[in-house]
Design a protein around this motif. Sequence first.
Motif, PDB file in Angstrom:
ATOM      1  N   GLY A 134      33.855  -8.923  -2.998  1.00 51.05           N
ATOM      2  CA  GLY A 134      33.524  -7.428  -4.287  1.00 51.05           C
ATOM      3  C   GLY A 134      34.802  -7.416  -4.789  1.00 51.05           C
ATOM      4  N   THR A 146      30.788  -6.611  -8.864  1.00 52.86           N
ATOM      5  CA  THR A 146      30.243  -7.215  -8.292  1.00 52.86           C
ATOM      6  C   THR A 146      30.640  -7.467  -6.515  1.00 52.86           C
ATOM      7  OG1 THR A 146      32.368  -8.921  -9.010  1.00 52.86           O
ATOM      8  CG2 THR A 146      30.084  -8.612 -10.401  1.00 52.86           C
ATOM      9  N   THR A 147      29.598  -8.296  -6.119  1.00 54.44           N
ATOM     10  CA  THR A 147      30.312  -8.452  -4.882  1.00 54.44           C
ATOM     11  C   THR A 147      28.476  -8.958  -4.378  1.00 54.44           C
ATOM     12  OG1 THR A 147      29.443  -7.197  -2.448  1.00 54.44           O
ATOM     13  CG2 THR A 147      28.184  -7.178  -4.211  1.00 54.44           C
ATOM     14  N   LYS A 148      29.357  -9.915  -2.868  1.00 52.38           N
ATOM     15  CA  LYS A 148      28.302 -11.664  -2.655  1.00 52.38           C
ATOM     16  C   LYS A 148      28.283 -11.438  -1.217  1.00 52.38           C
ATOM     17  CE  LYS A 148      32.428 -14.825  -3.427  1.00 52.38           C
ATOM     18  NZ  LYS A 148      32.881 -16.531  -3.923  1.00 52.38           N
ATOM     19  N   THR A 157      27.532 -18.681  -0.640  1.00 49.87           N
ATOM     20  CA  THR A 157      27.122 -16.974  -1.148  1.00 49.87           C
ATOM     21  C   THR A 157      25.476 -17.321  -0.726  1.00 49.87           C
ATOM     22  OG1 THR A 157      28.986 -17.199  -2.786  1.00 49.87           O
ATOM     23  CG2 THR A 157      27.142 -16.196  -3.060  1.00 49.87           C
ATOM     24  N   SER A 160      23.736 -12.524  -3.752  1.00 49.73           N
ATOM     25  CA  SER A 160      24.770 -11.509  -4.462  1.00 49.73           C
ATOM     26  C   SER A 160      24.169 -10.721  -5.321  1.00 49.73           C
ATOM     27  CB  SER A 160      25.848 -12.602  -5.585  1.00 49.73           C
ATOM     28  OG  SER A 160      24.636 -13.018  -6.298  1.00 49.73           O
ATOM     29  N   SER A 162      25.099  -7.749  -8.864  1.00 51.56           N
ATOM     30  CA  SER A 162      26.143  -6.657  -9.464  1.00 51.56           C
ATOM     31  C   SER A 162      25.964  -5.386  -9.859  1.00 51.56           C
ATOM     32  CB  SER A 162      26.762  -7.156 -10.963  1.00 51.56           C
ATOM     33  OG  SER A 162      25.519  -7.171 -11.400  1.00 51.56           O
TER      34      SER A 162
END
Length: 365
Positions: A134, A146-148, A157, A160, A162
């Motif tokens: 992230g 934001t992260t995944k 991915t 995800s 955010s």
Amino acid sequence: MIRNKLLIFCVVCSLSTLFAVNYTSAGLFSSPDNLQEAGEELAQNLSVAGVLANKRIAVLEFKTQGAVQDSMLGKRIAEYVSSGLVGIKDHNWDVVDRFEIARLRNEMEEHKDSVFDFNVWMRKKLQADLLVLGNYVIAGDDISITTKIVNPESGSTVSSASITLSANSEIKQLSKTRKPRTKFAGAVEDITAILTGNGRGIGNQGKSSSALKLYKIAGGNRIPFKRSNVPVFNVGDKMGFSVMPPINSKLYIFNYEPGAEKGEAILLYPIPGLRLESFPAKRTRRFPSYVSRGVTSYDVDPPLGRMVFKIIGVDDTINLDLTNSLKVEDGYYLLDSSNLNSFMDDLSSLPDISWWSEDVEFWIQ
């Protein structure tokens, strides 16, 4: 630096009191109020559609976007997301704790001149099926995160999320705080099991209050910090702290300065020549008076910046003295890079439910 009439020591704090609670949708219909709620909401959103089922997940430190230097904020966000994933009710996945990542980071230093695929290496060493990556950016009075979740084998991915929230005092303070200067300080910060409550072990699971609490002392009175406030002391203040173990414990209380050029942590308790005692569960002990009778406070002196108390409690039925791996210098037990691996090996030899830990951070200005 914190001093009293009998004890002189440098202190640096790094509290990351993390609560493994069942996810409550505090931020579902409005922006979360703080980083902990943001971490819980991100974790909940990442876990939709069963993508995490029966997986082992490693949460890596979040990175800042743009030219801003990485700070403690990215590490803290990762910790809150980790605890959020563990706190989801009836979850069916495992999260790699920071202690394992710290050990792995030490090992990685041996390969720093080698060329290798970091993701593959992480997967093999951590045996992680998925990695949480992230980043974050602060714009004006807001922070966007934001992260995944990435499959390290395929690079794809799988989920995800955010979120945007107001940058409160904790976020602003952490964004200005440098990461630990030495690799030693970074590893010591990760000697904690943030994923089972405010510390490690069955005694802390679901716990809603901290085992270690800081307070200012003024006019002979103890003035606690509100939970929503970042603990900040001014030079010249007087301070103390209390400890209430979740289980009957032998206690080891370290203090260190993450930003110091010399990586070391001084053991505030016990001290050489002092018998290692058992602290009963749910009973409060206050420092420095417990160690130095008649002394009720520490004087707050420079250096300025972020400081940390780290407390480790070991079930008092365990026949292990963690000071055996430490050295003695100037009347104190000392943990540094020369004995860190031995100390971590001793801790890792214990069953998870037999020890717990907590970090308490504060700032001197």
